[in-house]
Design a protein around this motif. Structure first.
Motif, PDB file in Angstrom:
ATOM      1  N   ARG A  96      -4.220  -3.589  -6.286  1.00 29.89           N
ATOM      2  CA  ARG A  96      -4.668  -4.721  -5.461  1.00 29.89           C
ATOM      3  C   ARG A  96      -4.109  -6.051  -5.976  1.00 29.89           C
ATOM      4  O   ARG A  96      -3.752  -6.941  -5.184  1.00 29.89           O
ATOM      5  CB  ARG A  96      -6.202  -4.754  -5.467  1.00 29.89           C
ATOM      6  CG  ARG A  96      -6.792  -5.783  -4.535  1.00 29.89           C
ATOM      7  CD  ARG A  96      -8.323  -5.812  -4.688  1.00 29.89           C
ATOM      8  NE  ARG A  96      -8.923  -6.678  -3.710  1.00 29.89           N
ATOM      9  CZ  ARG A  96      -9.271  -6.325  -2.476  1.00 29.89           C
ATOM     10  NH1 ARG A  96      -9.055  -5.082  -2.067  1.00 29.89           N
ATOM     11  NH2 ARG A  96      -9.819  -7.188  -1.644  1.00 29.89           N
ATOM     12  N   GLN A  97      -4.019  -6.172  -7.262  1.00 31.10           N
ATOM     13  CA  GLN A  97      -3.504  -7.415  -7.844  1.00 31.10           C
ATOM     14  C   GLN A  97      -2.081  -7.714  -7.362  1.00 31.10           C
ATOM     15  O   GLN A  97      -1.730  -8.867  -7.087  1.00 31.10           O
ATOM     16  CB  GLN A  97      -3.514  -7.334  -9.384  1.00 31.10           C
ATOM     17  CG  GLN A  97      -3.040  -8.597 -10.080  1.00 31.10           C
ATOM     18  CD  GLN A  97      -2.999  -8.449 -11.584  1.00 31.10           C
ATOM     19  OE1 GLN A  97      -3.416  -7.409 -12.129  1.00 31.10           O
ATOM     20  NE2 GLN A  97      -2.515  -9.468 -12.303  1.00 31.10           N
ATOM     21  N   GLY A  98      -1.247  -6.676  -7.253  1.00 32.99           N
ATOM     22  CA  GLY A  98       0.117  -6.886  -6.783  1.00 32.99           C
ATOM     23  C   GLY A  98       0.151  -7.371  -5.338  1.00 32.99           C
ATOM     24  O   GLY A  98       1.003  -8.180  -4.958  1.00 32.99           O
ATOM     25  N   VAL A 112       0.842  -1.198   0.000  1.00 33.44           N
ATOM     26  CA  VAL A 112       0.000   0.000   0.000  1.00 33.44           C
ATOM     27  C   VAL A 112       0.877   1.247   0.000  1.00 33.44           C
ATOM     28  O   VAL A 112       0.582   2.232  -0.704  1.00 33.44           O
ATOM     29  CB  VAL A 112      -0.956  -0.016   1.200  1.00 33.44           C
ATOM     30  CG1 VAL A 112      -1.668   1.330   1.340  1.00 33.44           C
ATOM     31  CG2 VAL A 112      -1.973  -1.143   1.065  1.00 33.44           C
ATOM     32  N   ASP A 113       1.960   1.262   0.800  1.00 30.60           N
ATOM     33  CA  ASP A 113       2.864   2.412   0.837  1.00 30.60           C
ATOM     34  C   ASP A 113       3.521   2.638  -0.517  1.00 30.60           C
ATOM     35  O   ASP A 113       3.793   3.785  -0.899  1.00 30.60           O
ATOM     36  CB  ASP A 113       3.936   2.204   1.911  1.00 30.60           C
ATOM     37  CG  ASP A 113       3.363   2.265   3.329  1.00 30.60           C
ATOM     38  OD1 ASP A 113       2.239   2.796   3.488  1.00 30.60           O
ATOM     39  OD2 ASP A 113       4.026   1.765   4.261  1.00 30.60           O
ATOM     40  N   GLU A 152      -0.705  -8.055 -16.660  1.00 26.67           N
ATOM     41  CA  GLU A 152      -1.498  -8.831 -17.607  1.00 26.67           C
ATOM     42  C   GLU A 152      -1.253 -10.332 -17.445  1.00 26.67           C
ATOM     43  O   GLU A 152      -1.917 -11.165 -18.099  1.00 26.67           O
ATOM     44  CB  GLU A 152      -1.164  -8.431 -19.042  1.00 26.67           C
ATOM     45  CG  GLU A 152      -1.754  -7.103 -19.481  1.00 26.67           C
ATOM     46  CD  GLU A 152      -0.971  -5.910 -18.881  1.00 26.67           C
ATOM     47  OE1 GLU A 152       0.237  -6.092 -18.588  1.00 26.67           O
ATOM     48  OE2 GLU A 152      -1.564  -4.831 -18.704  1.00 26.67           O
ATOM     49  N   MET A 153      -0.293 -10.692 -16.613  1.00 28.94           N
ATOM     50  CA  MET A 153       0.043 -12.099 -16.405  1.00 28.94           C
ATOM     51  C   MET A 153      -0.887 -12.725 -15.370  1.00 28.94           C
ATOM     52  O   MET A 153      -1.493 -12.028 -14.549  1.00 28.94           O
ATOM     53  CB  MET A 153       1.480 -12.252 -15.916  1.00 28.94           C
ATOM     54  CG  MET A 153       2.533 -11.785 -16.895  1.00 28.94           C
ATOM     55  SD  MET A 153       4.180 -11.993 -16.165  1.00 28.94           S
ATOM     56  CE  MET A 153       5.203 -11.346 -17.503  1.00 28.94           C
ATOM     57  N   SER A 154      -0.938 -14.034 -15.386  1.00 30.81           N
ATOM     58  CA  SER A 154      -1.622 -14.757 -14.329  1.00 30.81           C
ATOM     59  C   SER A 154      -0.791 -14.667 -13.056  1.00 30.81           C
ATOM     60  O   SER A 154       0.395 -14.355 -13.086  1.00 30.81           O
ATOM     61  CB  SER A 154      -1.807 -16.233 -14.713  1.00 30.81           C
ATOM     62  OG  SER A 154      -0.523 -16.848 -14.860  1.00 30.81           O
ATOM     63  N   LEU A 155      -1.439 -14.955 -11.946  1.00 30.11           N
ATOM     64  CA  LEU A 155      -0.743 -14.841 -10.673  1.00 30.11           C
ATOM     65  C   LEU A 155       0.478 -15.743 -10.649  1.00 30.11           C
ATOM     66  O   LEU A 155       1.559 -15.334 -10.196  1.00 30.11           O
ATOM     67  CB  LEU A 155      -1.698 -15.198  -9.529  1.00 30.11           C
ATOM     68  CG  LEU A 155      -1.144 -15.090  -8.099  1.00 30.11           C
ATOM     69  CD1 LEU A 155      -2.228 -14.640  -7.127  1.00 30.11           C
ATOM     70  CD2 LEU A 155      -0.568 -16.418  -7.615  1.00 30.11           C
ATOM     71  N   GLU A 182      -6.991 -17.720  -4.162  1.00 31.28           N
ATOM     72  CA  GLU A 182      -8.277 -17.373  -3.533  1.00 31.28           C
ATOM     73  C   GLU A 182      -8.076 -16.969  -2.071  1.00 31.28           C
ATOM     74  O   GLU A 182      -8.651 -15.977  -1.619  1.00 31.28           O
ATOM     75  CB  GLU A 182      -9.227 -18.575  -3.650  1.00 31.28           C
ATOM     76  CG  GLU A 182     -10.603 -18.272  -3.105  1.00 31.28           C
ATOM     77  CD  GLU A 182     -11.560 -19.457  -3.298  1.00 31.28           C
ATOM     78  OE1 GLU A 182     -12.676 -19.407  -2.713  1.00 31.28           O
ATOM     79  OE2 GLU A 182     -11.191 -20.414  -4.001  1.00 31.28           O
ATOM     80  N   ARG A 183      -7.308 -17.729  -1.329  1.00 32.39           N
ATOM     81  CA  ARG A 183      -7.087 -17.400   0.082  1.00 32.39           C
ATOM     82  C   ARG A 183      -6.346 -16.068   0.212  1.00 32.39           C
ATOM     83  O   ARG A 183      -6.623 -15.274   1.121  1.00 32.39           O
ATOM     84  CB  ARG A 183      -6.292 -18.515   0.755  1.00 32.39           C
ATOM     85  CG  ARG A 183      -7.054 -19.830   0.850  1.00 32.39           C
ATOM     86  CD  ARG A 183      -6.190 -20.900   1.482  1.00 32.39           C
ATOM     87  NE  ARG A 183      -5.815 -20.555   2.853  1.00 32.39           N
ATOM     88  CZ  ARG A 183      -4.605 -20.800   3.360  1.00 32.39           C
ATOM     89  NH1 ARG A 183      -3.645 -21.337   2.614  1.00 32.39           N
ATOM     90  NH2 ARG A 183      -4.352 -20.489   4.626  1.00 32.39           N
ATOM     91  N   ALA A 184      -5.388 -15.845  -0.704  1.00 33.26           N
ATOM     92  CA  ALA A 184      -4.626 -14.592  -0.657  1.00 33.26           C
ATOM     93  C   ALA A 184      -5.547 -13.400  -0.893  1.00 33.26           C
ATOM     94  O   ALA A 184      -5.412 -12.337  -0.229  1.00 33.26           O
ATOM     95  CB  ALA A 184      -3.531 -14.629  -1.698  1.00 33.26           C
ATOM     96  N   ALA A 185      -6.516 -13.540  -1.807  1.00 39.88           N
ATOM     97  CA  ALA A 185      -7.448 -12.472  -2.079  1.00 39.88           C
ATOM     98  C   ALA A 185      -8.317 -12.176  -0.840  1.00 39.88           C
ATOM     99  O   ALA A 185      -8.636 -11.017  -0.536  1.00 39.88           O
ATOM    100  CB  ALA A 185      -8.334 -12.834  -3.276  1.00 39.88           C
ATOM    101  N   THR A 186      -8.701 -13.215  -0.101  1.00 40.77           N
ATOM    102  CA  THR A 186      -9.507 -13.048   1.113  1.00 40.77           C
ATOM    103  C   THR A 186      -8.708 -12.294   2.182  1.00 40.77           C
ATOM    104  O   THR A 186      -9.248 -11.396   2.874  1.00 40.77           O
ATOM    105  CB  THR A 186      -9.943 -14.415   1.668  1.00 40.77           C
ATOM    106  OG1 THR A 186     -10.704 -15.117   0.669  1.00 40.77           O
ATOM    107  CG2 THR A 186     -10.761 -14.249   2.934  1.00 40.77           C
ATOM    108  N   VAL A 187      -7.426 -12.638   2.318  1.00 41.88           N
ATOM    109  CA  VAL A 187      -6.605 -11.976   3.321  1.00 41.88           C
ATOM    110  C   VAL A 187      -6.408 -10.494   2.971  1.00 41.88           C
ATOM    111  O   VAL A 187      -6.504  -9.604   3.840  1.00 41.88           O
ATOM    112  CB  VAL A 187      -5.247 -12.705   3.429  1.00 41.88           C
ATOM    113  CG1 VAL A 187      -4.290 -11.888   4.315  1.00 41.88           C
ATOM    114  CG2 VAL A 187      -5.440 -14.095   4.001  1.00 41.88           C
ATOM    115  N   VAL A 188      -6.141 -10.216   1.683  1.00 44.50           N
ATOM    116  CA  VAL A 188      -5.938  -8.818   1.270  1.00 44.50           C
ATOM    117  C   VAL A 188      -7.204  -8.008   1.507  1.00 44.50           C
ATOM    118  O   VAL A 188      -7.157  -6.861   1.959  1.00 44.50           O
ATOM    119  CB  VAL A 188      -5.520  -8.761  -0.204  1.00 44.50           C
ATOM    120  CG1 VAL A 188      -5.520  -7.320  -0.718  1.00 44.50           C
ATOM    121  CG2 VAL A 188      -4.124  -9.367  -0.382  1.00 44.50           C
TER     122      VAL A 188
END
Length: 289
Positions: free
Chosen positions: A174-176, A168-169, A255-258, A279-285
């Motif tokens: 969000r993708q990163g 964030v800093d 543009e790449m996949s995770l 999926e879990r990483a997206a939930t944590v973020v």
């Protein structure tokens, strides 16, 4: 002349012969309501110029002494009474003027009555209760540690928060953030690893020990590959910043996949292993932003 007169008294030619007749009055009153009298003449004209008349006028004017009046001749009774009346009028006039002056003076302010109760200001009342200042509302403090989600322990959630805060800093999208958290899940299960090969790494705060060469920290970065010193890589914030800087150097990483974006940074022997944590990483973020 009376026999007891010591000085020969003679009427002056100017004195009227009917002097006793002028002064004769059946009624005389003292003060402003007395009967009208003939116009007054000068004292010298009434008494003449002899020493006796002068003495009588002086005695009457000063104190109206009985001895002076008794020594006057019968013919001088009327002038003597007129002089006394004039003196009395003068004294009365002076007395009236004096009292009038006193009455015209400004009145002295009256002292407040002892029984009068003093005016008391409401604020000075001893029974008045001080107004209580409103209690400021306390802003609830943010929890020092995030609540774990997606099956993570508190230690794992704390490390995930450090990774997200650094991203964030750096103003990463969000993708990163999701790529970085998923990579740490695969490399270290979000625990800060020391290396059994590098005893120095165990001198710093750590949560587990690994044996994969000289790989250390959340991202299992190797000091021998140029990622940084052992000391720096054992700090979660430094390890996360090193990962983001490498990701930003990958052309078209957004543009790449995770899994491809993570592999471009890590150069892992298992390039497709990162996708399982997306999926879990997206939930944590989502929970930390």
């Amino acid at each position: 002349m009376h026999p007891d007169d010591q000085i020969d008294q003679k009427l002056t030619p100017q004195q009227p012969a009917s002097l006793s007749a002028e002064g004769a009055s059946s009624v005389r009153m003292i003060g402003r309501h007395r009967a009208a009298v003939p116009p007054r003449r000068g004292v010298r004209a009434l008494l003449g110029s002899t020493p006796v008349r002068v003495a009588l006028a002086t005695g009457v004017t000063c104190c109206l002494g009985a001895a002076a009046v008794a020594s006057a001749p019968d013919t001088d009774e009327v002038p003597t009474a007129q002089v006394a009346e004039a003196v009395a009028d003068r004294a009365l006039a002076d007395d009236v003027a004096s009292r009038a002056l006193e009455r015209s003076a400004a009145p002295t302010p009256a002292s407040p009555s002892p029984s009068a109760s003093p005016t008391v200001s409401p604020s000075a009342s001893p029974t008045a209760k001080p107004s209580a200042s409103p209690t400021p509302k306390k802003t609830p403090a943010k929890p020092s540690r995030p609540t774990p989600v997606a099956g993570l322990t508190q230690a794992q959630m704390d490390n995930a928060k450090v990774i997200v805060d650094v991203g964030v800093d750096l103003k990463l999208p969000r993708q990163g953030l999701v790529v970085a958290v998923a990579t740490a899940m695969q490399e270290s299960t979000l625990l800060n690893y020391a290396s059994g090969v590098l005893p120095e790494s165990q001198d710093y705060p750590h949560q587990a020990i690994g044996w994969d060469h000289d790989s250390v920290g959340l991202f299992q970065q190797r000091p021998s590959s140029g990622w940084g010193t052992v000391r720096d890589l054992m700090r979660p914030a430094y390890a996360a910043q090193a990962f983001y800087e490498a990701l930003l150097e990958v052309p078209g990483w957004q543009e790449m996949s995770l899994t491809l974006a993570a592999q471009a940074v890590q150069i892992s022997a298992y390039p497709y292993a990162y996708a399982q944590h997306e999926e879990r990483a997206a939930t944590v973020v989502a929970a930390l932003t």
